[in-house]
Enzyme design. Structure first.
Site, PDB file in Angstrom:
ATOM      1  N   ASP A  34      75.178  40.737  17.137  1.00 19.57           N
ATOM      2  CA  ASP A  34      74.259  40.011  18.022  1.00 19.57           C
ATOM      3  C   ASP A  34      74.915  39.914  19.394  1.00 19.57           C
ATOM      4  OD1 ASP A  34      71.681  37.968  17.256  1.00 19.57           O
ATOM      5  OD2 ASP A  34      72.631  37.619  19.202  1.00 19.57           O
ATOM      6  N   ARG A  36      74.988  37.182  20.972  1.00 18.76           N
ATOM      7  CA  ARG A  36      75.699  35.902  20.895  1.00 18.76           C
ATOM      8  C   ARG A  36      76.853  36.011  19.909  1.00 18.76           C
ATOM      9  NH1 ARG A  36      71.617  31.901  18.678  1.00 18.76           N
ATOM     10  NH2 ARG A  36      70.421  33.675  17.932  1.00 18.76           N
ATOM     11  N   TYR A 141      55.295  41.427  26.069  1.00 17.84           N
ATOM     12  CA  TYR A 141      55.754  41.600  24.686  1.00 17.84           C
ATOM     13  C   TYR A 141      54.945  42.703  24.001  1.00 17.84           C
ATOM     14  CZ  TYR A 141      56.888  40.213  19.839  1.00 17.84           C
ATOM     15  OH  TYR A 141      57.307  40.190  18.526  1.00 17.84           O
TER      16      TYR A 141
HETATM   17  P1  NAD Z   1      64.808  36.000  17.406  1.00 15.89           P
HETATM   18  O1  NAD Z   1      64.464  35.717  18.811  1.00 15.89           O
HETATM   19  O2  NAD Z   1      64.872  34.877  16.450  1.00 15.89           O
HETATM   20  O3  NAD Z   1      66.199  36.772  17.324  1.00 15.89           O
HETATM   21  C1  NAD Z   1      66.517  37.825  18.180  1.00 15.89           C
HETATM   22  C2  NAD Z   1      68.025  37.939  18.253  1.00 15.89           C
HETATM   23  O4  NAD Z   1      68.329  39.016  19.153  1.00 15.89           O
HETATM   24  C3  NAD Z   1      68.718  36.687  18.798  1.00 15.89           C
HETATM   25  O5  NAD Z   1      69.718  36.256  17.901  1.00 15.89           O
HETATM   26  C4  NAD Z   1      69.304  37.141  20.126  1.00 15.89           C
HETATM   27  O6  NAD Z   1      70.560  36.536  20.422  1.00 15.89           O
HETATM   28  C5  NAD Z   1      69.458  38.636  19.897  1.00 15.89           C
HETATM   29  N1  NAD Z   1      69.477  39.422  21.152  1.00 15.89           N
HETATM   30  C6  NAD Z   1      68.749  39.222  22.268  1.00 15.89           C
HETATM   31  N2  NAD Z   1      69.056  40.153  23.182  1.00 15.89           N
HETATM   32  C7  NAD Z   1      69.989  40.965  22.628  1.00 15.89           C
HETATM   33  C8  NAD Z   1      70.693  42.099  23.067  1.00 15.89           C
HETATM   34  N3  NAD Z   1      70.526  42.590  24.306  1.00 15.89           N
HETATM   35  N4  NAD Z   1      71.561  42.690  22.211  1.00 15.89           N
HETATM   36  C9  NAD Z   1      71.760  42.194  20.965  1.00 15.89           C
HETATM   37  N5  NAD Z   1      71.139  41.109  20.506  1.00 15.89           N
HETATM   38  C10 NAD Z   1      70.256  40.489  21.329  1.00 15.89           C
HETATM   39  O7  NAD Z   1      63.780  37.123  16.899  1.00 15.89           O
HETATM   40  P2  NAD Z   1      63.261  37.392  15.411  1.00 15.89           P
HETATM   41  O8  NAD Z   1      62.134  36.470  15.170  1.00 15.89           O
HETATM   42  O9  NAD Z   1      64.390  37.437  14.469  1.00 15.89           O
HETATM   43  O10 NAD Z   1      62.601  38.838  15.623  1.00 15.89           O
HETATM   44  C11 NAD Z   1      63.292  40.032  15.322  1.00 15.89           C
HETATM   45  C12 NAD Z   1      62.331  41.188  15.570  1.00 15.89           C
HETATM   46  O11 NAD Z   1      61.142  40.994  14.791  1.00 15.89           O
HETATM   47  C13 NAD Z   1      61.838  41.321  17.020  1.00 15.89           C
HETATM   48  O12 NAD Z   1      61.673  42.677  17.326  1.00 15.89           O
HETATM   49  C14 NAD Z   1      60.485  40.640  17.008  1.00 15.89           C
HETATM   50  O13 NAD Z   1      59.640  41.134  18.007  1.00 15.89           O
HETATM   51  C15 NAD Z   1      59.995  41.030  15.635  1.00 15.89           C
HETATM   52  N6  NAD Z   1      58.959  40.126  15.141  1.00 15.89           N
HETATM   53  C16 NAD Z   1      59.229  38.822  14.866  1.00 15.89           C
HETATM   54  C17 NAD Z   1      58.218  37.988  14.424  1.00 15.89           C
HETATM   55  C18 NAD Z   1      58.462  36.534  14.124  1.00 15.89           C
HETATM   56  O14 NAD Z   1      57.495  35.798  13.880  1.00 15.89           O
HETATM   57  N7  NAD Z   1      59.703  36.082  14.082  1.00 15.89           N
HETATM   58  C19 NAD Z   1      56.917  38.486  14.280  1.00 15.89           C
HETATM   59  C20 NAD Z   1      56.661  39.821  14.602  1.00 15.89           C
HETATM   60  C21 NAD Z   1      57.700  40.640  15.013  1.00 15.89           C
HETATM   61  N1  SER Z   2      55.933  35.595  16.133  1.00 15.58           N
HETATM   62  C1  SER Z   2      55.925  36.520  17.211  1.00 15.58           C
HETATM   63  C2  SER Z   2      55.652  35.836  18.503  1.00 15.58           C
HETATM   64  O1  SER Z   2      54.907  34.884  18.471  1.00 15.58           O
HETATM   65  C3  SER Z   2      54.874  37.573  16.974  1.00 15.58           C
HETATM   66  O2  SER Z   2      55.427  38.793  17.164  1.00 15.58           O
HETATM   67  O3  SER Z   2      56.136  36.282  19.493  1.00 15.58           O
END
Ligand code: NAD
Ligand code: SER
Length: 319
Positions: A34, A36, A141
């Site tokens: 990550d 972080r 997005y």
């Molecule tokens: P999140 O925001 O909880 O986690 C993303 C992580 O990426 C964070 O820990 C952040 O520190 C890290 N990050 C940010 N920039 C970075 C970089 N340059 N290099 C390395 N790490 C970096 O997101 P999530 O909910 O775990 O989503 C993960 C993926 O799933 C994303 O592509 C998101 O679009 C997709 N997604 C999530 C959801 C949802 O509801 N959570 C729904 C649809 C799609």
């Molecule tokens: N849970 C995500 C958001 O709201 C959907 O990709 O961004």
């Protein structure tokens, strides 16, 4: 035997997917990374590396160091955060993905990349949105998600890379808070219900969105990467769904367990506009036929599980 690297591993999905993949493939075979640094409340035992996914040299070094053959690329900015800083969202969501795909091409890694309901836009049919639908999102997005789907398809067709992915709905979980999305309300509502007995929602009460509980989301990420490639007609953007509901529905289910639960509304126009542009529900026939996708949790089961888990933590003094 798979040797996996996860980017964005400290996020809402990654923190739980890391644990699940380690159970399945072995702790030392799954490297979490990550932007972080890891923390004591992070993702437990197993290798962790601090990595900016846009840094191709560092990424290549890690792939070689751990002899990685599969990358779960989760690093991204979510919808509401992306709308606050669209330039940064473009950079992280697309330059990050491009860097991962280039390293994967050089080293022959398979790549999982999640897309989203956010890849659809206001002109997409809203109910039971078909797998192959028009995608004209009006958020940064969404733009990065559609472009990402296409980029992953391109790397498959052009270079033979084993790229795969799903379009996740909003995800609900109880380990790591969501990272700044439009569907975050559907997580926050359970925490507030248990802690305070009330919740102020930033979306209107009748806003329907597609949703899924985290155990099903983890299953989807693992099953699609295990699927027989010969059966995959689609690759990088399988619709997957488990349930569709609005805040009023969710509040009604919470009241089955917390009868005095109250919900009120202070609408955030930015997130409401994002929600209004997304489907109410998805149709996921292709995922079911091509790799056997089937969710377990519906709204009733998820609500029971979320509330039981959070109540237990409250009693233990850790909520
Ligand atoms: P999140 O925001 O909880 O986690 C993303 C992580 O990426 C964070 O820990 C952040 O520190 C890290 N990050 C940010 N920039 C970075 C970089 N340059 N290099 C390395 N790490 C970096 O997101 P999530 O909910 O775990 O989503 C993960 C993926 O799933 C994303 O592509 C998101 O679009 C997709 N997604 C999530 C959801 C949802 O509801 N959570 C729904 C649809 C799609
Ligand atoms: N849970 C995500 C958001 O709201 C959907 O990709 O961004």
């Amino acid at each position: 035997m798979k040797r996996i690297l996860i980017t964005g591993a400290l996020g809402q999905i990654g923190s739980e997917l890391t644990v699940e993949l380690r159970k399945r493939y072995g702790t030392d075979k799954v490297v979490a990374s990550d932007l972080r640094p890891d923390s004591p409340t992070g993702i437990g035992d197993g290798p962790f590396e601090q990595l900016d996914c846009r840094d191709g040299k560092a990424l290549l070094g890690l792939v070689r160091k751990y002899r990685i053959d599969t990358i779960y690329h989760l690093a991204a900015l979510l919808s509401a955060v992306a709308e606050k800083n669209p330039q940064k969202a473009w950079d992280i969501n697309l330059n990050g993905l491009y860097t991962v795909l280039e390293v994967a091409r050089e080293e022959g890694c398979a790549v999982f990349t999640p897309s989203s309901i956010g890849s659809f836009g206001p002109t997409t049919v809203k109910n039971f949105t078909p797998q192959d639908s028009p995608q004209r999102p009006n958020s940064m997005y969404g733009v990065t998600k559609v472009a990402g789907e296409l980029l992953c398809d391109y790397y498959h067709h052009r270079f033979g890379l084993d790229t795969r992915g799903v379009r996740y709905p909003g995800l609900i979980s109880n380990q790591t808070p969501p990272g700044g999305g439009t569907t975050d309300y559907a997580v926050d509502i359970y925490y507030s219900a248990v802690k305070e007995g009330r919740y102020t929602c930033f979306l209107k009460g009748d806003t329907y969105l597609d949703m899924m509980y985290m155990p099903d989301a983890l299953k989807a990420a693992i099953d699609i990467m295990e699927a027989n490639p010969e059966r995959l007609r689609h690759r990088n953007a399988f619709n997957v769904t488990a349930m569709s509901f609005c805040p009023e529905d969710q509040a009604a289910y919470i009241r089955k367990y917390i009868p005095d639960f109250e919900i009120s509304y202070v609408v955030d126009p930015v997130r409401q506009a994002l929600a209004n542009s997304w489907p109410n529900s998805l149709e996921d026939y292709a995922a079911r036929v091509e790799w056997g996708w089937e969710p377990v949790f519906d709204l009733e089961m998820m609500t029971r599980d979320m509330l039981q888990t959070l109540e237990k933590r409250k009693k233990e003094g850790i909520l």
